[in-house]
Design an enzyme around this catalytic site. Sequence first.
Site, PDB file in Angstrom:
ATOM      1  N   CYS A  85       0.838  -1.200   0.000  1.00 24.64           N
ATOM      2  CA  CYS A  85       0.000   0.000   0.000  1.00 24.64           C
ATOM      3  C   CYS A  85       0.878   1.257   0.000  1.00 24.64           C
ATOM      4  O   CYS A  85       1.493   1.572  -1.013  1.00 24.64           O
ATOM      5  CB  CYS A  85      -0.973  -0.037   1.177  1.00 24.64           C
ATOM      6  N   HIS A 192      -3.442  -5.684   0.993  1.00 21.48           N
ATOM      7  CA  HIS A 192      -2.772  -5.913   2.272  1.00 21.48           C
ATOM      8  C   HIS A 192      -2.710  -7.407   2.599  1.00 21.48           C
ATOM      9  O   HIS A 192      -3.657  -7.943   3.196  1.00 21.48           O
ATOM     10  CB  HIS A 192      -3.519  -5.189   3.394  1.00 21.48           C
ATOM     11  N   GLU A 194      -0.977  -8.773   4.949  1.00 24.45           N
ATOM     12  CA  GLU A 194      -0.925  -8.944   6.413  1.00 24.45           C
ATOM     13  C   GLU A 194      -2.323  -8.931   7.032  1.00 24.45           C
ATOM     14  O   GLU A 194      -2.536  -9.482   8.115  1.00 24.45           O
ATOM     15  CB  GLU A 194      -0.042  -7.862   7.048  1.00 24.45           C
TER      16      GLU A 194
END
Length: 216
Positions: A85, A192, A194
């Site tokens: 990002c 993302h 994660e």
Amino acid sequence: MKVGIIRFPGSNCDRDVFHALQLAGAQPDYVWWNQRDLSQFEAIVIPGGFSYGDYLRAGAIAAITPVIDGIKDIVKEEKPVLGICNGAQILAEVGLVPGVFTLNEKAQFICEWADLKVRTNRTPFTHLYQKNEVIKMPIAHAEGRYYTEYIDELRDQDQIVLGFAGDNPNGSLDAITGVCDLEGRVCAVMPHPERASESILGSDDGLKFFKGILDF
């Protein structure tokens, strides 16, 4: 394996990345923006957030901080670098990946889950996926629309990492939402991984991004 997580004023996904790397079996540690020597790390992750409040444009101020010199040295040492990002925007800003991530086609912040196609699995972060595999990860950005003047070269050189598999929510060229450098070791993705590292979050499809670093 020691993996450095870069922190800027305004980073807000650094702890999430730390947790995901631990789940993958890595030894993560934080690195502040003013640190130049990153030689103790075997890989680097630049997490998401709003470095320096996204003043001027996303990633512009982070791009002139001392740690960027250290990241460039890591690239020269042929170690993997992942930007997520805001991290992707920073890598594009400093020219470590081709193209730009600019304002969304509709001028608004987008935060939603997205179906994504793995368009190359030759990078350290995607080699545990099948090429053209569809995975689920969230996006959260206002400046994620990808553009390049060299789309044919990117296709020919297999530098498109991720693409939207369904709708193209930000109007990116060719629905691109992740690219890599020519060698494939520097990877910039807007989604993302994660935030998709455990099934309790809604998907664990992103965990292979971090496991891939270790396997590589």
